[in-house]
Design an enzyme around this catalytic site. Structure first.
Site, PDB file in Angstrom:
ATOM      1  N   LEU A 282       0.863  -1.178   0.000  1.00 34.59           N
ATOM      2  CA  LEU A 282       0.000   0.000   0.000  1.00 34.59           C
ATOM      3  C   LEU A 282       0.901   1.230   0.000  1.00 34.59           C
ATOM      4  O   LEU A 282       1.980   1.220   0.594  1.00 34.59           O
ATOM      5  CB  LEU A 282      -0.889   0.041   1.255  1.00 34.59           C
ATOM      6  CG  LEU A 282      -1.940  -1.054   1.414  1.00 34.59           C
ATOM      7  CD1 LEU A 282      -2.619  -0.910   2.782  1.00 34.59           C
ATOM      8  CD2 LEU A 282      -2.987  -0.987   0.309  1.00 34.59           C
ATOM      9  N   ASP A 283       0.456   2.301  -0.668  1.00 31.95           N
ATOM     10  CA  ASP A 283       1.203   3.552  -0.617  1.00 31.95           C
ATOM     11  C   ASP A 283       1.330   4.019   0.830  1.00 31.95           C
ATOM     12  O   ASP A 283       0.473   3.712   1.675  1.00 31.95           O
ATOM     13  CB  ASP A 283       0.492   4.634  -1.436  1.00 31.95           C
ATOM     14  CG  ASP A 283       0.440   4.295  -2.916  1.00 31.95           C
ATOM     15  OD1 ASP A 283       1.310   3.548  -3.381  1.00 31.95           O
ATOM     16  OD2 ASP A 283      -0.487   4.783  -3.588  1.00 31.95           O
ATOM     17  N   ARG A 284       2.340   4.805   1.086  1.00 27.72           N
ATOM     18  CA  ARG A 284       2.600   5.297   2.446  1.00 27.72           C
ATOM     19  C   ARG A 284       1.357   5.934   3.066  1.00 27.72           C
ATOM     20  O   ARG A 284       1.035   5.688   4.231  1.00 27.72           O
ATOM     21  CB  ARG A 284       3.744   6.309   2.405  1.00 27.72           C
ATOM     22  CG  ARG A 284       4.029   6.967   3.733  1.00 27.72           C
ATOM     23  CD  ARG A 284       5.161   7.972   3.643  1.00 27.72           C
ATOM     24  NE  ARG A 284       5.413   8.595   4.926  1.00 27.72           N
ATOM     25  CZ  ARG A 284       6.425   9.417   5.164  1.00 27.72           C
ATOM     26  NH1 ARG A 284       7.283   9.717   4.213  1.00 27.72           N
ATOM     27  NH2 ARG A 284       6.596   9.947   6.355  1.00 27.72           N
TER      28      ARG A 284
ATOM     29  N   ARG B 237      -5.335   5.619  -7.857  1.00 22.61           N
ATOM     30  CA  ARG B 237      -5.148   7.074  -7.934  1.00 22.61           C
ATOM     31  C   ARG B 237      -4.982   7.528  -9.383  1.00 22.61           C
ATOM     32  O   ARG B 237      -5.579   8.526  -9.814  1.00 22.61           O
ATOM     33  CB  ARG B 237      -3.947   7.476  -7.087  1.00 22.61           C
ATOM     34  CG  ARG B 237      -4.096   7.106  -5.611  1.00 22.61           C
ATOM     35  CD  ARG B 237      -2.767   7.105  -4.867  1.00 22.61           C
ATOM     36  NE  ARG B 237      -2.175   8.430  -4.810  1.00 22.61           N
ATOM     37  CZ  ARG B 237      -0.924   8.676  -4.457  1.00 22.61           C
ATOM     38  NH1 ARG B 237      -0.113   7.655  -4.178  1.00 22.61           N
ATOM     39  NH2 ARG B 237      -0.468   9.902  -4.417  1.00 22.61           N
TER      40      ARG B 237
END
Length: 297
Positions: free
Chosen positions: A129-131, A230
């Site tokens: 997962l992105d930060r 995104r």
């Protein structure tokens, strides 16, 4: 670093050729993907096939020294047995070590919890997962289970559902975005369809709630490319709110993108039972959603 490819390198991939002089293939890939490798003066994808005789330039800045070990990365366990874990990652936590984030990562905290299998730098991590994306992450506890879960992921047998608050309102209540993604030709921090290395990317969405100026979506990943949700939602004109890279930061008091991995389901590779875990919306996203509901009143 300047290199000239020998004739015997003809037919070899760029990342494989650079693995020797750079010490590892993963390091070579990171430098290529960040645009710090030029082949005859041009950026090329990691899959670029060499012909022999090319001039290669590598901007190989030394990585900063590892920071002193700090507090372990926070997380909660949503499901656990002797074979695997499903963890709930807060926003702001980096999943695995990278330049600038050599310690305090989730992978390091999970290694102490028995995570194992796959890349030694990110033991047990099946996907990422992105930060600043919160939510559920699947983690193995052995090489065998890691391999089985990776195969299930590649076969699109792992259900990954997200909640996203987006700008505007899609024209249909449900839809599919089928657009290949890769690192953008001009903005190397972004993923887009304007790329030299397109990879299949498929995202499904449906409207969960229509709000005055925004829409709450349920989003399901069929593939799992970097920044896929995104980039795809930005591509159809409905970027995730609060997203500093693909949308507008600071909307409804958000300090990060409104994106949460809310459900994860997979057939257990050892017991064959169905593991199906959900995660509630974190407080910061719930507050932003309340503001979005009140907008225009």
């Amino acid at each position: 670093m300047r290199l000239t490819t020998p004739p015997e390198a003809a037919g070899e991939r760029l990342d494989a050729f650079l693995a020797g002089p750079l010490g590892s293939r993963s390091r070579a890939q990171r430098l290529i993907e960040s645009g710090r490798v030029l082949v005859d003066g041009a950026v090329r994808p990691k899959r670029h096939v060499l012909a022999g005789g090319e001039a290669i330039e590598v901007e190989d800045r030394p990585e900063p020294p590892e920071a002193p070990e700090g507090e372990p990365a926070p997380f909660t366990v949503a499901y656990e047995d002797e074979h695997l874990l499903v963890v709930d990652k807060p926003a702001g936590v980096v999943v695995h070590p990278a330049p600038g984030h050599r310690s305090g990562t989730l992978a390091q905290a999970l290694a102490a919890r028995g995570a194992a299998g796959g890349d030694p730098e990110r033991p047990g991590i099946v996907h990422r997962l992105d930060r600043d994306t919160s939510g559920l992450l699947l983690v193995a506890r052995s090489e065998t289970v890691h391999r089985a879960l990776r195969e299930a992921l590649q076969a699109r047998e792992v259900t990954r559902e997200y909640v996203a608050l987006v700008e505007g309102r899609p024209p249909a209540r449900a839809g599919t975005i089928d657009a290949p993604l890769g690192r953008d030709r001009r903005l190397r921090t972004r993923m887009s369809s304007d790329t030299d290395e397109p990879r299949v990317a498929v995202t499904h969405f449906e409207i969960a709630e229509s709000l005055p100026t925004s829409t709450l979506l349920r989003v399901r990943l069929e593939t799992g490319r970097t920044h896929q949700i995104r980039a795809h939602l930005q591509a159809i004109g409905h970027p995730v709110l609060g997203d500093p890279e693909y949308g507008r930061a600071g909307v409804y008091g958000l300090h990060r993108q409104f994106l949460h991995a809310a459900r994860l389901a997979v057939t257990h590779p050892v017991t064959s039972e169905r593991v199906d875990v959900s995660s509630p919306l974190p407080a910061d996203l719930q507050q932003a959603l309340d503001r979005a509901r009140a907008a225009g009143r």
